[in-house]
Design a protein around this motif. Structure first.
Motif, PDB file in Angstrom:
ATOM      1  N   ASP A 154      38.439 -24.263  34.307  1.00 29.67           N
ATOM      2  CA  ASP A 154      37.030 -23.915  34.509  1.00 29.67           C
ATOM      3  C   ASP A 154      36.338 -23.517  33.210  1.00 29.67           C
ATOM      4  N   LEU A 155      37.027 -22.765  32.363  1.00 29.27           N
ATOM      5  CA  LEU A 155      36.393 -22.303  31.121  1.00 29.27           C
ATOM      6  C   LEU A 155      37.431 -22.241  30.011  1.00 29.27           C
ATOM      7  N   THR A 156      37.099 -22.880  28.893  1.00 32.68           N
ATOM      8  CA  THR A 156      37.975 -22.772  27.724  1.00 32.68           C
ATOM      9  C   THR A 156      37.205 -22.141  26.575  1.00 32.68           C
ATOM     10  N   LEU A 157      37.791 -21.118  25.987  1.00 30.67           N
ATOM     11  CA  LEU A 157      37.246 -20.561  24.747  1.00 30.67           C
ATOM     12  C   LEU A 157      38.028 -21.196  23.605  1.00 30.67           C
ATOM     13  N   TYR A 158      37.330 -21.926  22.743  1.00 27.50           N
ATOM     14  CA  TYR A 158      38.003 -22.536  21.579  1.00 27.50           C
ATOM     15  C   TYR A 158      37.546 -21.793  20.341  1.00 27.50           C
ATOM     16  N   GLU A 159      38.479 -21.154  19.640  1.00 26.91           N
ATOM     17  CA  GLU A 159      38.112 -20.447  18.418  1.00 26.91           C
ATOM     18  C   GLU A 159      38.681 -21.156  17.207  1.00 26.91           C
ATOM     19  N   GLY A 160      37.952 -21.066  16.086  1.00 25.77           N
ATOM     20  CA  GLY A 160      38.440 -21.647  14.837  1.00 25.77           C
ATOM     21  C   GLY A 160      37.754 -22.964  14.513  1.00 25.77           C
ATOM     22  N   ALA A 161      37.844 -23.332  13.238  1.00 24.29           N
ATOM     23  CA  ALA A 161      37.244 -24.579  12.767  1.00 24.29           C
ATOM     24  C   ALA A 161      38.245 -25.722  12.941  1.00 24.29           C
ATOM     25  N   ILE A 162      37.760 -26.927  12.653  1.00 19.34           N
ATOM     26  CA  ILE A 162      38.653 -28.098  12.679  1.00 19.34           C
ATOM     27  C   ILE A 162      38.967 -28.434  11.227  1.00 19.34           C
ATOM     28  N   THR A 163      40.158 -28.067  10.798  1.00 19.75           N
ATOM     29  CA  THR A 163      40.527 -28.329   9.395  1.00 19.75           C
ATOM     30  C   THR A 163      41.652 -29.359   9.276  1.00 19.75           C
ATOM     31  N   ASN A 164      42.298 -29.689  10.397  1.00 18.88           N
ATOM     32  CA  ASN A 164      43.424 -30.631  10.290  1.00 18.88           C
ATOM     33  C   ASN A 164      43.602 -31.427  11.592  1.00 18.88           C
ATOM     34  N   SER A 165      44.505 -32.380  11.544  1.00 16.63           N
ATOM     35  CA  SER A 165      44.687 -33.302  12.675  1.00 16.63           C
ATOM     36  C   SER A 165      45.168 -32.568  13.926  1.00 16.63           C
ATOM     37  N   ASP A 166      45.902 -31.497  13.746  1.00 19.36           N
ATOM     38  CA  ASP A 166      46.388 -30.701  14.875  1.00 19.36           C
ATOM     39  C   ASP A 166      45.205 -30.095  15.649  1.00 19.36           C
ATOM     40  N   ASN A 167      44.272 -29.490  14.878  1.00 20.14           N
ATOM     41  CA  ASN A 167      43.080 -28.889  15.502  1.00 20.14           C
ATOM     42  C   ASN A 167      42.287 -29.948  16.266  1.00 20.14           C
ATOM     43  N   GLU A 168      42.159 -31.126  15.665  1.00 20.54           N
ATOM     44  CA  GLU A 168      41.353 -32.179  16.293  1.00 20.54           C
ATOM     45  C   GLU A 168      41.993 -32.655  17.598  1.00 20.54           C
ATOM     46  N   GLU A 169      43.313 -32.864  17.566  1.00 22.71           N
ATOM     47  CA  GLU A 169      44.004 -33.308  18.794  1.00 22.71           C
ATOM     48  C   GLU A 169      43.878 -32.255  19.887  1.00 22.71           C
ATOM     49  N   LEU A 170      44.018 -30.987  19.498  1.00 20.72           N
ATOM     50  CA  LEU A 170      43.919 -29.903  20.481  1.00 20.72           C
ATOM     51  C   LEU A 170      42.509 -29.849  21.083  1.00 20.72           C
ATOM     52  N   ALA A 171      41.504 -30.009  20.224  1.00 14.86           N
ATOM     53  CA  ALA A 171      40.115 -29.978  20.710  1.00 14.86           C
ATOM     54  C   ALA A 171      39.885 -31.104  21.721  1.00 14.86           C
ATOM     55  N   LYS A 172      40.413 -32.281  21.424  1.00 14.25           N
ATOM     56  CA  LYS A 172      40.219 -33.422  22.337  1.00 14.25           C
ATOM     57  C   LYS A 172      40.973 -33.207  23.650  1.00 14.25           C
ATOM     58  N   LEU A 173      42.140 -32.591  23.559  1.00  9.92           N
ATOM     59  CA  LEU A 173      42.909 -32.277  24.777  1.00  9.92           C
ATOM     60  C   LEU A 173      42.134 -31.275  25.637  1.00  9.92           C
ATOM     61  N   VAL A 174      41.621 -30.242  24.970  1.00 10.99           N
ATOM     62  CA  VAL A 174      40.855 -29.206  25.660  1.00 10.99           C
ATOM     63  C   VAL A 174      39.644 -29.815  26.378  1.00 10.99           C
ATOM     64  N   ARG A 175      38.968 -30.722  25.687  1.00 11.28           N
ATOM     65  CA  ARG A 175      37.776 -31.352  26.293  1.00 11.28           C
ATOM     66  C   ARG A 175      38.164 -32.104  27.576  1.00 11.28           C
ATOM     67  N   ARG A 176      39.311 -32.791  27.508  1.00  8.73           N
ATOM     68  CA  ARG A 176      39.758 -33.571  28.679  1.00  8.73           C
ATOM     69  C   ARG A 176      40.117 -32.656  29.845  1.00  8.73           C
ATOM     70  N   LYS A 177      40.688 -31.508  29.536  1.00 10.45           N
ATOM     71  CA  LYS A 177      41.200 -30.631  30.588  1.00 10.45           C
ATOM     72  C   LYS A 177      40.130 -29.714  31.177  1.00 10.45           C
ATOM     73  N   SER A 178      38.987 -29.529  30.439  1.00 18.55           N
ATOM     74  CA  SER A 178      38.080 -28.431  30.796  1.00 18.55           C
ATOM     75  C   SER A 178      36.768 -28.894  31.407  1.00 18.55           C
ATOM     76  N   LYS A 179      36.284 -28.061  32.345  1.00 15.51           N
ATOM     77  CA  LYS A 179      34.923 -28.285  32.860  1.00 15.51           C
ATOM     78  C   LYS A 179      33.909 -27.772  31.845  1.00 15.51           C
ATOM     79  N   ALA A 180      34.173 -26.628  31.254  1.00 12.82           N
ATOM     80  CA  ALA A 180      33.237 -26.043  30.277  1.00 12.82           C
ATOM     81  C   ALA A 180      34.008 -25.550  29.058  1.00 12.82           C
ATOM     82  N   VAL A 181      33.498 -25.935  27.880  1.00 17.89           N
ATOM     83  CA  VAL A 181      34.124 -25.494  26.622  1.00 17.89           C
ATOM     84  C   VAL A 181      33.123 -24.624  25.854  1.00 17.89           C
TER      85      VAL A 181
END
Ligand code: SF4
Ligand code: SF4
Ligand code: SF4
Length: 324
Positions: free
Chosen positions: A60-87
């Motif tokens: 229902d709700l994801t809090l994403y903290e931190g910048a995108i500085t590397n490929s790990d952050n980017e993959e995690l952000a994309k995963l979060v977007r897929r899993k979440s109703k609201a980011v």
């Protein structure tokens, strides 16, 4: 009734935003009792597979903290977007690139060399640097690829809400969690902060005095009642969103701008320069000339860190290519 699912996710972060959740005190216990935390590696022993295993669109709700500085952050952000109703872009690093975004005046190679070779405490005569792919004892090792350009979260995935601050003010964290629990989140795009500037909320006396010199913070003992900027101390209040209740200014420390640009400002640094120009030119009807403005601006010892400390990746400059 099923409890709302919440995830708290870390990109490139100092984890200060994460720890600020603890400042909620007993409210945090109430929240935890009423939500199902599906992923929060700082709070408990969660593995990435826990987040990967929940159905798409079920958080229902994801809090994403931190910048995108590397490929790990980017993959995690994309995963979060897929899993979440609201980011929620949670904190200034996620909202604007934050302090890590200052790396946009350098390159990944230069940063790696500084960190792993050139610092005085490093003993690395062979100049070995971490490699994204390597082999040891017959096993392949993989590390995230560090990017040259640091990005804010919405430069990688669509973001539903923004909660600026370094870290965000507690009142807004509470507001967002209560709204999520009651199923009454505001319209998408909402910024959990004030619509006014910090100066609009600041209680200090503004005397409309001309700015004649810029002083570093240690060079004077500022009057605790008068506007810091009018005393020559660069306070980012005119260019910064309010909502934090001005804890720095209340303690005689200039605002560094962590709540990000005011709603109408295209660029926090440019807005601040324009505010400076207007208080230099208070005695003139036609505005300030360059020969008055430039020498004054040259007194700013760290223009980048002053005007773009929290938001270089979302500024008009976004990235500066270093001269060789
Ligand atoms: S916004 Fe500030 S407290 Fe939050 S992760 Fe970034 S640097 Fe740390
Ligand atoms: S510049 Fe700073 S001290 Fe002055 S009114 Fe604005 S927030 Fe207050
Ligand atoms: S006063 Fe400025 S630097 Fe301090 S918390 Fe507020 S916005 Fe951030």
């Amino acid at each position: 009734m099923a409890k709302p699912k919440v995830a708290i996710v870390l990109g490139s972060t100092c984890a200060g935003c994460d720890y600020s959740l603890l400042d909620l005190g007993p409210t945090l216990l109430d929240v935890l009792a009423n939500v199902e935390i599906v992923y929060w590696p700082t709070g408990a022993d969660f593995k990435l597979s826990d987040l990967e295993s929940v159905p798409d669109g079920s958080v229902d709700l994801t809090l994403y903290e931190g910048a995108i500085t590397n490929s790990d952050n980017e993959e995690l952000a994309k995963l979060v977007r897929r899993k979440s109703k609201a980011v929620v872009a949670y904190g200034s690093c996620a909202c604007f690139g934050g302090i890590p975004g200052l790396a946009n005046v350098s390159t990944a190679d230069d940063i790696m060399k500084t960190a792993y070779v050139e610092t005085w405490s490093t003993d690395n005569k062979a100049g070995m640097l971490p490699q994204p792919l390597s082999k040891a004892d017959g096993k392949h090792l993989e590390l995230p690829v560090t990017y040259d350009t640091i990005r804010a979260l919405d430069q990688v995935i669509p973001v539903d809400y923004y909660m600026p601050g370094c870290p965000p003010p507690l009142s807004y964290i509470e507001q967002a969690l209560v709204a999520a629990l009651s199923g009454k989140l505001p319209p998408r795009g909402h910024v959990f902060a004030s619509e006014r500037s910090l100066c609009d909320e600041c209680k200090r006396t503004k005397e409309k005095k001309n700015l004649t010199a810029i002083k570093r913070f240690h060079e004077i003992i500022p009057d605790s009642q008068r506007c810091l900027l009018e005393q020559g101390i660069l306070c980012m209040g005119p260019a910064t969103r309010g909502g934090c209740k001005a804890p720095c200014v209340d303690n005689n420390i200039p605002c560094r701008g962590c709540m990000g640009p005011t709603p109408e400002a295209l660029d926090q640094g440019a807005k601040m320069l324009s505010a400076l120009a207007s208080i230099i030119a208070l005695d003139q009807e036609t505005g300030v000339s360059e020969d008055r403005l430039i020498p004054l601006i040259q007194q700013v010892k760290d223009p980048l860190g002053t005007f773009y400390r929290f938001g270089l990746p979302k500024s008009m400059f976004r990235r500066v290519i270093p001269r060789r």
